[in-house]
Design a protein around this motif. Structure first.
Motif, PDB file in Angstrom:
ATOM      1  N   ARG A 397     -40.496   8.777  42.954  1.00 13.96           N
ATOM      2  CA  ARG A 397     -41.440   7.718  42.582  1.00 13.96           C
ATOM      3  C   ARG A 397     -41.175   6.420  43.343  1.00 13.96           C
ATOM      4  O   ARG A 397     -41.738   5.377  43.025  1.00 13.96           O
ATOM      5  CB  ARG A 397     -41.379   7.481  41.069  1.00 13.96           C
ATOM      6  CG  ARG A 397     -42.060   8.621  40.282  1.00 13.96           C
ATOM      7  CD  ARG A 397     -41.930   8.458  38.788  1.00 13.96           C
ATOM      8  NE  ARG A 397     -40.541   8.610  38.367  1.00 13.96           N
ATOM      9  CZ  ARG A 397     -39.785   7.624  37.894  1.00 13.96           C
ATOM     10  NH1 ARG A 397     -40.274   6.426  37.759  1.00 13.96           N
ATOM     11  NH2 ARG A 397     -38.540   7.846  37.539  1.00 13.96           N
ATOM     12  N   GLY A 398     -40.268   6.495  44.302  1.00 17.25           N
ATOM     13  CA  GLY A 398     -40.008   5.319  45.131  1.00 17.25           C
ATOM     14  C   GLY A 398     -39.090   4.302  44.472  1.00 17.25           C
ATOM     15  O   GLY A 398     -39.123   3.124  44.821  1.00 17.25           O
ATOM     16  N   ALA A 404     -28.165  -0.959  42.366  1.00 16.32           N
ATOM     17  CA  ALA A 404     -28.719  -1.892  43.357  1.00 16.32           C
ATOM     18  C   ALA A 404     -30.190  -1.563  43.599  1.00 16.32           C
ATOM     19  O   ALA A 404     -30.559  -0.395  43.727  1.00 16.32           O
ATOM     20  CB  ALA A 404     -27.943  -1.780  44.659  1.00 16.32           C
ATOM     21  N   LYS A 405     -31.026  -2.579  43.626  1.00 15.37           N
ATOM     22  CA  LYS A 405     -32.460  -2.367  43.827  1.00 15.37           C
ATOM     23  C   LYS A 405     -32.881  -2.700  45.257  1.00 15.37           C
ATOM     24  O   LYS A 405     -34.051  -2.976  45.533  1.00 15.37           O
ATOM     25  CB  LYS A 405     -33.271  -3.205  42.823  1.00 15.37           C
ATOM     26  CG  LYS A 405     -33.055  -2.754  41.390  1.00 15.37           C
ATOM     27  CD  LYS A 405     -33.420  -1.275  41.203  1.00 15.37           C
ATOM     28  CE  LYS A 405     -32.959  -0.734  39.865  1.00 15.37           C
ATOM     29  NZ  LYS A 405     -32.750   0.718  39.861  1.00 15.37           N
ATOM     30  N   GLU A 406     -31.904  -2.722  46.120  1.00 14.96           N
ATOM     31  CA  GLU A 406     -32.222  -2.880  47.538  1.00 14.96           C
ATOM     32  C   GLU A 406     -31.112  -2.261  48.368  1.00 14.96           C
ATOM     33  O   GLU A 406     -30.029  -1.972  47.863  1.00 14.96           O
ATOM     34  CB  GLU A 406     -32.423  -4.355  47.905  1.00 14.96           C
ATOM     35  CG  GLU A 406     -31.199  -5.221  47.752  1.00 14.96           C
ATOM     36  CD  GLU A 406     -31.452  -6.640  48.238  1.00 14.96           C
ATOM     37  OE1 GLU A 406     -32.604  -7.092  48.221  1.00 14.96           O
ATOM     38  OE2 GLU A 406     -30.471  -7.280  48.644  1.00 14.96           O
ATOM     39  N   GLU A 419     -36.938  -2.538  46.728  1.00 13.54           N
ATOM     40  CA  GLU A 419     -37.818  -1.581  46.050  1.00 13.54           C
ATOM     41  C   GLU A 419     -39.287  -1.978  46.220  1.00 13.54           C
ATOM     42  O   GLU A 419     -40.166  -1.120  46.331  1.00 13.54           O
ATOM     43  CB  GLU A 419     -37.456  -1.523  44.562  1.00 13.54           C
ATOM     44  CG  GLU A 419     -37.847  -0.229  43.917  1.00 13.54           C
ATOM     45  CD  GLU A 419     -37.179  -0.052  42.562  1.00 13.54           C
ATOM     46  OE1 GLU A 419     -36.129   0.604  42.508  1.00 13.54           O
ATOM     47  OE2 GLU A 419     -37.723  -0.588  41.571  1.00 13.54           O
ATOM     48  N   SER A 420     -39.550  -3.286  46.272  1.00 13.89           N
ATOM     49  CA  SER A 420     -40.940  -3.728  46.471  1.00 13.89           C
ATOM     50  C   SER A 420     -41.456  -3.282  47.844  1.00 13.89           C
ATOM     51  O   SER A 420     -42.643  -2.990  48.013  1.00 13.89           O
ATOM     52  CB  SER A 420     -41.043  -5.249  46.340  1.00 13.89           C
ATOM     53  OG  SER A 420     -40.172  -5.867  47.259  1.00 13.89           O
ATOM     54  N   ASP A 421     -40.554  -3.199  48.827  1.00 15.42           N
ATOM     55  CA  ASP A 421     -40.956  -2.708  50.156  1.00 15.42           C
ATOM     56  C   ASP A 421     -41.323  -1.226  50.079  1.00 15.42           C
ATOM     57  O   ASP A 421     -42.281  -0.777  50.712  1.00 15.42           O
ATOM     58  CB  ASP A 421     -39.811  -2.890  51.166  1.00 15.42           C
ATOM     59  CG  ASP A 421     -39.469  -4.355  51.389  1.00 15.42           C
ATOM     60  OD1 ASP A 421     -40.378  -5.200  51.272  1.00 15.42           O
ATOM     61  OD2 ASP A 421     -38.294  -4.651  51.684  1.00 15.42           O
TER      62      ASP A 421
END
Ligand code: FES
Length: 537
Positions: A397-398, A404-406, A419-421
């Motif tokens: 689901r990406g 860590a969210k990056e 994650e937004s990328d």
């Protein structure tokens, strides 16, 4: 008391500058070339720079900058207000990787039959004398992408390529996608056209040949890009049924084709006043002359077995068919795979991370020009997301699987991938997947029976096809069915420039293509969501 000095970086070069200096003066001392054709008076509108950080350290916009919004300023007008904050800026005119040419295979069927020719001491077009012969007859084939522009100067007497260039479309100050550009042009009519023409004129000046020898320009691009350049009203492309003015004219019987001819002086192009500027025909709605040029270049309209073209860009076009039937669709993928809307995204210029490998927790990268990275371009993004999926660090689901969210891509420069990328790339991928799936459904053709997929577009040649298949950007086909064609639209534009017969042929083909409106299909949303997923996990 010492004068406060501000730190200003432009295109990665850094200088200390006193308060009151303009960004143009800073660029001068850094030897960064900023386009200009006025005495730095705010009138030519060519010196646009993007302020990446430190906008508050600059004086407010002047009256001359009222046509600009967001992060964009005129370098000659933007002056340093305070030394409290660093300023980081980038000029818009940045050269690309060598992307202007497509695969050499595409030239096997070229013919030399230009509309402008030499006849003794004269130059004639369509049988009419238009000028004295001045030693050469040149033509320019231009592919105007939403993000990238490429141009080839051709010798119309021999068919040889004289020079190539490719640069970022400077119209980004009007938005990164066609809808924003249409809106911007409604607010500031003509600004986008003038800036692009002035950039193209600067490229022409740097090319060999006398401008009086340039008699023809052939333009391809999506309908918005083509019509903006040709000085046509694009507002109808922003509203249902999303048709170009030329498409409305053809449908109403006021014109026989969506192809357009303009005079150089009406556009401000530096070329022979006796010359002509041609816009190749559009297909329908947002499927434009670039897609038509791809069909011509690949001879899809003569194929026996059905094949598919994916022209990957900010506006990805997909065409499926053969000699009996051609279906097309436009996928509003957005600029993510060209680096837009990605925090450290950039187009394929020097300093862009072009490939990525994960070794345990270590990230190995390579950059264009083998220099320190300044961001990541499309091919690097495809590698990165594929590696993150392969190593289980991003799920289907990406979402990042750890705390860590990056992901840190380069510690030294602080380049990260968030994650937004991932979500931006997912949406771009979803739109493209919906396009390919719906064309196959309507043709109808099972994916397994698709024996040829042409990958076209400026950065298609740099894609790792295994990685693009893994993340679902391209359909799940055996590698030997995928063919990288490079910039097929640019090749088609050259073919059209060199032959009037090919122009007539393309007009006939375009008239027979069926356009599929993706969003109105009941399965669109299902395919879109499916396409937003990554891999299997
Ligand atoms: S140099 Fe002409 S507007 Fe800035």
């Amino acid at each position: 008391m010492s004068t406060p000095m501000a730190t200003v970086s432009i295109n990665g070069r850094r200088v200390e500058a006193v308060v009151g200096r303009s960004l143009f003066e800073c660029a001068d001392s850094l030897e960064v070339k900023v386009p200009s054709s006025c005495p730095r008076a705010g009138t030519c509108h060519e010196c646009i720079v993007q302020v990446l950080s430190g906008m508050d350290a600059l004086e407010l916009r002047t009256e001359e900058e009222s046509f600009l919004g967001g992060d964009f300023r005129l370098a000659c007008q933007a002056r340093i207000r305070t030394a409290d904050q660093d300023v980081v800026a980038a000029s818009l005119r940045r050269q690309q990787q060598i992307v202007a040419e497509g695969s050499a295979d595409l030239r096997e069927h070229w013919e030399l039959a230009p509309s402008t020719r030499r006849d003794g001491a004269n130059v004639v077009r369509d049988g009419q004398i238009i000028d004295d012969y001045r030693g050469a007859i040149l033509g320019l084939a231009v592919d105007i992408g939403t993000t990238t522009v490429s141009a080839s100067l051709m010798d119309l007497e021999s068919g040889a390529t004289v020079a190539l260039t490719s640069f970022e479309n400077p119209q980004t100050f009007g938005g990164s996608d066609v809808m924003h550009r249409i809106h911007y042009d409604g607010q500031h009519p003509g600004e986008l056209q003038r800036v692009l023409v002035s950039f193209l004129n600067a490229e022409l000046k740097a090319m060999p040949g006398d401008r009086d020898q340039l008699y023809e320009v052939m333009v391809v691009g999506n309908p918005t890009m083509r019509d903006l350049f040709l000085g046509l009203d694009v507002q109808s492309l922003g509203q249902k049924p999303f048709k170009s003015q030329t498409e409305h004219d053809r449908d109403a019987g006021r014109a026989s084709s969506t192809a357009v001819t303009r005079k150089p002086k009406d556009l401000g192009l530096r070329m022979s006043p006796a010359g002509a500027v041609f816009g190749a025909p559009l297909i329908a709605c947002h499927v434009g002359a670039d897609a038509a040029a791809c069909i011509l270049a690949t001879r899809l309209h003569e194929a026996v077995e059905p094949a598919m073209i994916m022209d990957i860009g900010t506006n990805t076009e997909v065409i499926l068919g053969n000699k009996d039937r051609l279906l097309c669709a436009s996928c509003a993928a957005g600029p993510a795979f060209e680096g837009g809307k990605i925090r450290y995204g950039m187009s394929g210029i020097e300093g862009a991370i072009q490939s990525v490998r994960l070794r345990n927790r270590h990230v190995e990268i390579s950059t264009i020009g083998d220099v320190q990275p300044t961001g990541i371009c499309g091919s690097g993004l495809i590698d990165l997301i594929a590696e993150l999926v392969r190593h289980g660090r991003v799920n289907g689901r990406g979402r990042f699987t750890g705390d860590a969210k990056e992901c840190v891509i380069d510690e030294a420069t602080g380049i990260t991938f968030a994650e937004s990328d991932v979500q931006e790339l997912a949406q771009a991928k979803g739109a493209t997947h919906a396009g390919t799936s719906l064309l196959l459904k309507h043709f109808p053709l099972p994916l397994a029976d698709l024996t040829t997929l042409y990958l076209a577009g400026g950065f298609a040649n740099y894609i790792d096809v295994d990685n693009s298949r893994l993340i679902g950007l391209t359909p799940d086909l055996p590698p030997d069915r995928l063919h990288k064609m490079g910039n097929a639209a640019a090749e088609g534009a050259k073919e059209l420039l060199l032959s009037v017969n090919k122009r007539q042929e393309l007009d006939r083909v375009v008239g027979s293509i069926e356009h599929l409106e993706l969003e109105s299909d009941e399965d669109f949303f299902t395919y879109f969501v499916e396409g937003c997923l990554f891999g299997e996990n």
